[in-house]
Design an enzyme around this catalytic site. Sequence first.
Site, PDB file in Angstrom:
ATOM      1  CD  GLU A  98     -13.488   0.784  -7.770  1.00 33.88           C
ATOM      2  OE1 GLU A  98     -13.175   1.872  -7.269  1.00 33.88           O
ATOM      3  OE2 GLU A  98     -13.813   0.682  -8.969  1.00 33.88           O
ATOM      4  CB  CYS A 129     -16.877  16.370   3.594  1.00 31.73           C
ATOM      5  SG  CYS A 129     -15.529  15.716   4.560  1.00 31.73           S
ATOM      6  CE  LYS A 153     -14.704  -0.498 -11.345  1.00 33.08           C
ATOM      7  NZ  LYS A 153     -14.493   0.730 -11.835  1.00 33.08           N
ATOM      8  CG  ASN A 184     -15.220  19.789   0.530  1.00 28.89           C
ATOM      9  OD1 ASN A 184     -15.517  20.260  -0.557  1.00 28.89           O
ATOM     10  ND2 ASN A 184     -14.401  18.784   0.637  1.00 28.89           N
ATOM     11  N   GLY A 185     -12.447  19.989   2.636  1.00 28.77           N
ATOM     12  CA  GLY A 185     -11.094  20.401   2.248  1.00 28.77           C
ATOM     13  C   GLY A 185     -10.114  20.049   3.345  1.00 28.77           C
ATOM     14  CG  HIS A 192      10.315  -8.959 -17.879  1.00 26.78           C
ATOM     15  ND1 HIS A 192      11.487  -9.474 -18.382  1.00 26.78           N
ATOM     16  CD2 HIS A 192       9.511  -8.722 -18.946  1.00 26.78           C
ATOM     17  CE1 HIS A 192      11.402  -9.533 -19.705  1.00 26.78           C
ATOM     18  NE2 HIS A 192      10.209  -9.087 -20.075  1.00 26.78           N
ATOM     19  CD1 TRP A 224     -14.228   8.880   1.780  1.00 23.36           C
ATOM     20  CD2 TRP A 224     -12.453  10.242   1.827  1.00 23.36           C
ATOM     21  NE1 TRP A 224     -13.130   8.164   1.352  1.00 23.36           N
ATOM     22  CE2 TRP A 224     -12.036   8.980   1.366  1.00 23.36           C
ATOM     23  CE3 TRP A 224     -11.503  11.257   1.927  1.00 23.36           C
ATOM     24  CZ2 TRP A 224     -10.716   8.701   1.013  1.00 23.36           C
ATOM     25  CZ3 TRP A 224     -10.190  10.983   1.578  1.00 23.36           C
ATOM     26  CH2 TRP A 224      -9.806   9.712   1.128  1.00 23.36           C
ATOM     27  NE  ARG A 253     -19.023  17.333  -3.476  1.00 19.38           N
ATOM     28  CZ  ARG A 253     -17.963  18.106  -3.605  1.00 19.38           C
ATOM     29  NH1 ARG A 253     -17.125  18.258  -2.622  1.00 19.38           N
ATOM     30  NH2 ARG A 253     -17.756  18.754  -4.724  1.00 19.38           N
ATOM     31  CE  LYS A 288     -20.335   7.413  -9.327  1.00 17.84           C
ATOM     32  NZ  LYS A 288     -19.417   6.338  -9.782  1.00 17.84           N
ATOM     33  CD  GLU A 291     -12.077   0.415 -14.697  1.00 21.40           C
ATOM     34  OE1 GLU A 291     -11.103   1.064 -14.285  1.00 21.40           O
ATOM     35  OE2 GLU A 291     -13.235   0.610 -14.288  1.00 21.40           O
TER      36      GLU A 291
HETATM   37  C1  G6P Z   1     -12.835   7.990  -7.091  1.00 23.81           C
HETATM   38  C2  G6P Z   1     -13.855   6.925  -7.473  1.00 23.81           C
HETATM   39  C3  G6P Z   1     -13.406   6.208  -8.745  1.00 23.81           C
HETATM   40  C4  G6P Z   1     -13.190   7.227  -9.857  1.00 23.81           C
HETATM   41  C5  G6P Z   1     -12.177   8.294  -9.438  1.00 23.81           C
HETATM   42  C6  G6P Z   1     -12.115   9.439 -10.440  1.00 23.81           C
HETATM   43  O1  G6P Z   1     -11.665   7.402  -6.651  1.00 23.81           O
HETATM   44  O2  G6P Z   1     -14.024   5.995  -6.418  1.00 23.81           O
HETATM   45  O3  G6P Z   1     -14.423   5.293  -9.156  1.00 23.81           O
HETATM   46  O4  G6P Z   1     -12.753   6.571 -11.009  1.00 23.81           O
HETATM   47  O5  G6P Z   1     -12.563   8.865  -8.186  1.00 23.81           O
HETATM   48  O6  G6P Z   1     -13.360  10.080 -10.433  1.00 23.81           O
HETATM   49  P1  G6P Z   1     -13.833  11.049 -11.573  1.00 23.81           P
HETATM   50  O7  G6P Z   1     -15.142  11.619 -11.085  1.00 23.81           O
HETATM   51  O8  G6P Z   1     -12.779  12.114 -11.690  1.00 23.81           O
HETATM   52  O9  G6P Z   1     -13.962  10.272 -12.822  1.00 23.81           O
END
Ligand code: G6P
Length: 608
Positions: free
Chosen positions: A488, A2, A485, A103-104, A504, A77, A27, A603, A481
Amino acid sequence: MCGIVSYSGRSNALEVILKGLQKLEYRGYDSVGISLISGSEIITNKHVGSVSEFSSQISENSLQNFKSSCGIGHTRWATHGKVDLTNTHPHFSNNKKIAVVHNGIIENYLELKTHLEKLGFSFYSETDTEVIPNLVQSFVDTGMNLIEAFKETLKMLKGSFAIAMVTSIEPKKIFIAKCKSPLVIGKNKGEFYVASDANALLEFCNNFLFMEDETYAILEYGKQPKLFNFRGNSVKVNFKKLKLTAKQVSNKNYDDYMLKEINEQPEVIKNIISEYLSDSGFKSEFLNLNKKDFKRIIILACGSSYNAGLLGKYWIEKFAQIPTNVEIASEFKLRNPVLKKSDLIIAISQSGETADTISAVEYAKSKKCKIVAICNTPESTLDRMSNQTIFLNAGHEVGVAATKTFLAQVAILFLIAINLAHNKFKKFKIEEYLSEFTKISDKIHETLSFTSQIESLSQKYAHFKNFFFLGRGLAYPLAIEGALKLKEISYIHAEGLPVGEMKHGSIALIDELFPSVVLAFKNFYFDKTLSNALEIKARNGKVILFTDEQISFDSKFIDDFLTLPQVKFDMEPFVFIVILQLFAYYVAKKLGRNVDKPRNLAKSVTVE
Ligand code: G6P
């Protein structure tokens, strides 16, 4: 996990805390809450949803009319307990005199809860946090003063925590503590600001103290700050001036930040060029490494940053012939990996605050490895703990799904690979790669002009429930990737696989309801990749082909295809990634998703 903010000063605490929380939403944005102190009263307000919703509602509620210059705030979060008002911070002691944001994770909270229940305390939320104010109260009830009670409480907590506490017992003071989760104190003319990161406070101050692990502080407007370690010894108070400045961003002219950030990518490449390259090659500050310093590279990262790392491995091994491993940071230290002093760690994190990455880097530091960080956030935890940081210079990214920062990470890794190759091999034709790199911005621009085609393609496929993303070589990390995308932001199940692996096992899933996005580079096993695509078609699977080969396909063979701009061999990811981002974006938009703040995500994930 958080974001937390706290303030003791002479201005309107509500305004300061709300502004800070807005900056900390990366966060978590499940719910938000604030407690303000005035006289011997604590007034609290909570909301399930974002900080901006909370702010707009606040004018109608009691907090607005409540003048206070001391308080705490939290954006959540959810870890322990569902997303609802009861579990939203701040949490209170049973006597309602102590409010805490956290937070934690308090790992021993069940044990502490049982202990407190035996003392007669009740619990109202499902959180681990609620034990904290009650522990403090339990000590105060025995006659201890607040500082002692806070210290005794900290001694009992196991896990990771950044805490801020206000009380109606000592209404002008804020009590804060840090163990593993980040916490920074800002100072300006006797006023104190506290937050999970310095960026949240830049509007108010530029003198900062980054708290060390296992320290706590008592702050009060106009008084000297008191800082201690968990043993109770006084710690030197050392604020430093930072050169950071507050930057405002808006999504003007775009529907969402994500679309804006996708469109900013040509600029991102230009920024990297102006920051790290000169007419004669690399600027000296790009990578300060002596090639004898290391024999092996280990890349540590999570999420999209990990996927960028996989591309980095390919380039570093191919160009510079240096053995390179890419490790999912959350798994890394669990197996006690063999690390030598001669291993170079490249830690990739956009935010520089991802707990798993930081913990893996701590492990590597304990083995005396040198750490190079690739990061977008100056003065983040990762930046401060690394020997060198190569900044992305991508500008602030608001969308939770990494787009422009992923591209910037990929660009930096590409430059590292050719830089290392150039230092190692006299014959390496670095000029060719650098000259091509300077054209990448235009190629991305060209790729962005496919927007309307990709929009109609995405709409055609948005109703499917499952997708494969497939590629080989450099296209394989891109496939992962691309799948991430889509997952998510659209909540559609998607899996990225090396296309050669399909036969396989995974091909068993293929039918007319399970489409595959196949990435086929003209210069890299194009025919083999195409054969794999046809194997999917032969089983009634739908195939969307993204390629840079200039040929047309009959719809009997390939359902849909797009031919992307050609770039130098091995630089294809710079254009292919853009099309994958746009595909995910338009599928999610068609489904009406909030692409900037997808459900359940944050994020930056600040718990392990
Ligand atoms: C979260 C975000 C992802 C990101 C990952 C790593 O899961 O939703 O988009 O790639 O963290 O984040 P960082 O800040 O370490 O690149």
